[in-house]
Design a protein around this motif. Structure first.
Motif, PDB file in Angstrom:
ATOM      1  N   CYS A  37      16.635  -6.036  27.901  1.00 35.73           N
ATOM      2  CA  CYS A  37      15.377  -5.700  28.592  1.00 35.73           C
ATOM      3  C   CYS A  37      14.772  -4.394  28.099  1.00 35.73           C
ATOM      4  CB  CYS A  37      15.619  -5.591  30.100  1.00 35.73           C
ATOM      5  SG  CYS A  37      15.525  -7.161  30.966  1.00 35.73           S
ATOM      6  N   PHE A  38      15.635  -3.479  27.649  1.00 31.33           N
ATOM      7  CA  PHE A  38      15.153  -2.170  27.251  1.00 31.33           C
ATOM      8  C   PHE A  38      15.614  -1.849  25.839  1.00 31.33           C
ATOM      9  CE2 PHE A  38      16.033  -1.832  31.903  1.00 31.33           C
ATOM     10  CZ  PHE A  38      14.704  -1.831  32.319  1.00 31.33           C
ATOM     11  N   SER A  39      14.786  -1.131  25.140  1.00 30.82           N
ATOM     12  CA  SER A  39      15.116  -0.698  23.789  1.00 30.82           C
ATOM     13  C   SER A  39      15.247   0.821  23.808  1.00 30.82           C
ATOM     14  CB  SER A  39      14.020  -1.115  22.802  1.00 30.82           C
ATOM     15  OG  SER A  39      14.297  -0.616  21.513  1.00 30.82           O
ATOM     16  N   VAL A  40      16.486   1.283  23.640  1.00 29.37           N
ATOM     17  CA  VAL A  40      16.755   2.718  23.645  1.00 29.37           C
ATOM     18  C   VAL A  40      17.449   3.067  22.341  1.00 29.37           C
ATOM     19  CG1 VAL A  40      17.870   4.611  24.862  1.00 29.37           C
ATOM     20  CG2 VAL A  40      17.000   2.650  26.149  1.00 29.37           C
ATOM     21  N   ASP A  41      16.819   3.951  21.574  1.00 29.95           N
ATOM     22  CA  ASP A  41      17.291   4.223  20.209  1.00 29.95           C
ATOM     23  C   ASP A  41      18.751   4.652  20.128  1.00 29.95           C
ATOM     24  OD1 ASP A  41      14.838   3.537  19.228  1.00 29.95           O
ATOM     25  OD2 ASP A  41      14.068   5.601  19.179  1.00 29.95           O
ATOM     26  N   ASP A  42      19.178   5.526  21.077  1.00 27.50           N
ATOM     27  CA  ASP A  42      20.537   6.054  20.966  1.00 27.50           C
ATOM     28  C   ASP A  42      21.557   5.237  21.759  1.00 27.50           C
ATOM     29  OD1 ASP A  42      19.621   6.721  23.431  1.00 27.50           O
ATOM     30  OD2 ASP A  42      20.452   8.752  23.451  1.00 27.50           O
ATOM     31  N   LYS A  43      21.164   4.055  22.223  1.00 32.93           N
ATOM     32  CA  LYS A  43      22.086   3.202  22.967  1.00 32.93           C
ATOM     33  C   LYS A  43      22.384   1.939  22.168  1.00 32.93           C
ATOM     34  CE  LYS A  43      22.347   5.948  26.491  1.00 32.93           C
ATOM     35  NZ  LYS A  43      23.580   6.677  26.763  1.00 32.93           N
ATOM     36  N   LYS A  44      23.149   2.115  21.113  1.00 31.82           N
ATOM     37  CA  LYS A  44      23.557   0.997  20.278  1.00 31.82           C
ATOM     38  C   LYS A  44      24.992   0.617  20.620  1.00 31.82           C
ATOM     39  CE  LYS A  44      19.695   1.285  17.958  1.00 31.82           C
ATOM     40  NZ  LYS A  44      18.621   0.266  18.118  1.00 31.82           N
ATOM     41  N   LEU A  45      25.259  -0.668  20.651  1.00 24.95           N
ATOM     42  CA  LEU A  45      26.614  -1.116  20.962  1.00 24.95           C
ATOM     43  C   LEU A  45      27.506  -0.992  19.728  1.00 24.95           C
ATOM     44  CD1 LEU A  45      25.945  -4.347  23.071  1.00 24.95           C
ATOM     45  CD2 LEU A  45      26.395  -2.018  23.869  1.00 24.95           C
ATOM     46  N   PRO A  46      28.756  -0.614  19.924  1.00 27.01           N
ATOM     47  CA  PRO A  46      29.695  -0.556  18.795  1.00 27.01           C
ATOM     48  C   PRO A  46      29.895  -1.949  18.202  1.00 27.01           C
ATOM     49  CG  PRO A  46      30.556   0.604  20.736  1.00 27.01           C
ATOM     50  CD  PRO A  46      29.353  -0.157  21.193  1.00 27.01           C
ATOM     51  N   ASP A  47      30.312  -1.975  16.972  1.00 28.14           N
ATOM     52  CA  ASP A  47      30.579  -3.254  16.305  1.00 28.14           C
ATOM     53  C   ASP A  47      31.608  -4.054  17.107  1.00 28.14           C
ATOM     54  OD1 ASP A  47      28.856  -2.569  14.298  1.00 28.14           O
ATOM     55  OD2 ASP A  47      30.424  -1.843  12.939  1.00 28.14           O
ATOM     56  N   GLY A  48      31.332  -5.333  17.262  1.00 31.06           N
ATOM     57  CA  GLY A  48      32.251  -6.205  17.974  1.00 31.06           C
ATOM     58  C   GLY A  48      31.953  -6.329  19.458  1.00 31.06           C
ATOM     59  N   GLU A  49      31.138  -5.426  20.014  1.00 25.69           N
ATOM     60  CA  GLU A  49      30.777  -5.490  21.429  1.00 25.69           C
ATOM     61  C   GLU A  49      29.695  -6.551  21.642  1.00 25.69           C
ATOM     62  OE1 GLU A  49      31.948  -3.840  24.027  1.00 25.69           O
ATOM     63  OE2 GLU A  49      33.288  -2.389  23.070  1.00 25.69           O
ATOM     64  N   LYS A  50      29.833  -7.324  22.697  1.00 25.42           N
ATOM     65  CA  LYS A  50      28.880  -8.385  22.979  1.00 25.42           C
ATOM     66  C   LYS A  50      27.752  -7.893  23.883  1.00 25.42           C
ATOM     67  CE  LYS A  50      32.357 -12.081  22.692  1.00 25.42           C
ATOM     68  NZ  LYS A  50      33.009 -13.190  23.431  1.00 25.42           N
ATOM     69  N   ILE A  51      26.531  -8.286  23.535  1.00 24.72           N
ATOM     70  CA  ILE A  51      25.366  -7.895  24.332  1.00 24.72           C
ATOM     71  C   ILE A  51      25.486  -8.402  25.751  1.00 24.72           C
ATOM     72  CG2 ILE A  51      22.882  -8.310  24.636  1.00 24.72           C
ATOM     73  CD1 ILE A  51      22.558  -8.136  21.633  1.00 24.72           C
ATOM     74  N   GLU A  52      25.968  -9.631  25.907  1.00 27.01           N
ATOM     75  CA  GLU A  52      26.045 -10.227  27.244  1.00 27.01           C
ATOM     76  C   GLU A  52      27.077  -9.554  28.135  1.00 27.01           C
ATOM     77  OE1 GLU A  52      28.156 -13.148  24.350  1.00 27.01           O
ATOM     78  OE2 GLU A  52      26.457 -11.758  24.354  1.00 27.01           O
ATOM     79  N   ASP A  53      27.946  -8.721  27.555  1.00 27.95           N
ATOM     80  CA  ASP A  53      28.941  -8.004  28.342  1.00 27.95           C
ATOM     81  C   ASP A  53      28.451  -6.631  28.786  1.00 27.95           C
ATOM     82  OD1 ASP A  53      30.713 -10.079  28.174  1.00 27.95           O
ATOM     83  OD2 ASP A  53      31.851  -9.249  26.504  1.00 27.95           O
TER      84      ASP A  53
END
Length: 268
Positions: A224-240
């Motif tokens: 829902c939101f796009s925040v530049d410094d809030k990137k998920l680490p590799d392997g992390e699922k968006i739905e989680d």
């Protein structure tokens, strides 16, 4: 010497008989007093203490605390709002509290937190869905735009990133679940699929003057939101992951107190 020995044996028997008469809830209270004695906000009990509480809670059944699915609290009429939830108070002090939540079918305890608390929850009967989150970051919130389609406006919303820890249905009998100040699903939502009773031990309990008030949340999908410094680490699922927005206590939530009629606790 013989008489002294007989007298000693009688005393031992009386002590053993006294111990046998202790109810399970009295034993739970006594253990809580010991386990939480040196704890406070943000202080997790020792591993040994956690195991002691887990052990006794795992063995507690609905009859032990005088509750059953036949109680009137579970008989609800058709309504457009969520049915009211009943809370039975067993014990409360500045170190811990013990109580039972009675949720009728479709009853919901909305997503809420347990600040600086360690919480033990034992499902006594029924089937319940639990959804729980932990914070991802160090506590920083971000303001992001959200469109209000009804007004054609975009307003800022303060949200914080959280990770899904539990999203499952549980059916009694099952083991006690434990959440910690920063782990284990500190923010959770209970949804009763059938009539449910949950025995809760909180250490320490909520306390508004000390800043431990119950905060409710609304979830927003990660996308829902796009925040530049809030990137998920590799392997992390968006739905989680989800953005959590603080909200006022939901108007649909109704929790009422009722008299606990199970075995009494002698507070010391």
């Amino acid at each position: 010497m013989g008489m002294e020995k007989v007298s000693g044996e009688r005393k031992k028997r009386r002590v053993r008989q006294k111990k046998k008469k202790l109810s399970v809830v009295q034993k739970l209270y006594d253990i809580c007093r010991e386990v939480f004695a040196d704890c406070g906000p943000g202080v997790v009990p020792s591993v040994e203490g956690i195991e002691r509480l887990k052990h006794i809670l795992n063995g507690i059944t609905a009859p032990d605390v005088g509750v059953s699915p036949n109680m009137p609290y579970f008989k609800v009429k058709e309504t457009s709002t969520f049915p009211k939830i009943t809370y039975l108070h067993l014990s409360h002090c500045d170190k811990f509290s013990i109580g039972i939540f009675l949720l009728p079918p479709s009853g919901v305890l909305p997503l809420h937190n347990h600040p600086q608390m360690t919480v033990f929850s034992k499902l006594l009967f029924g089937t319940m869905h639990i959804k729980a989150y932990d914070w991802v970051d160090d506590g920083a919130t971000v303001s992001t735009p959200e469109a209000d389609l009804s007004k054609g406006e975009v307003t800022p919303v303060s949200v914080r990133l959280a990770k899904l820890k539990v999203n499952s249905a549980f059916t009694a009998p099952c083991n006690t679940s434990i959440l910690y100040p920063t782990d284990g699903g500190n923010m959770h939502c209970f949804t009763a699929i059938t009539s449910c009773a949950v025995l809760d031990v909180l250490g320490p309990p909520y306390c508004d003057p000390e800043g431990r008030h119950c905060q409710y949340y609304r979830t927003h999908p990660f996308t829902c939101f796009s925040v530049d410094d809030k990137k998920l680490p590799d392997g992390e699922k968006i739905e989680d992951h989800a953005w959590l927005e603080e909200i006022d206590k939901p108007a649909s939530l109704s929790v009422v107190a009722a008299m606990y009629n199970g075995p009494k606790i002698v507070e010391k």
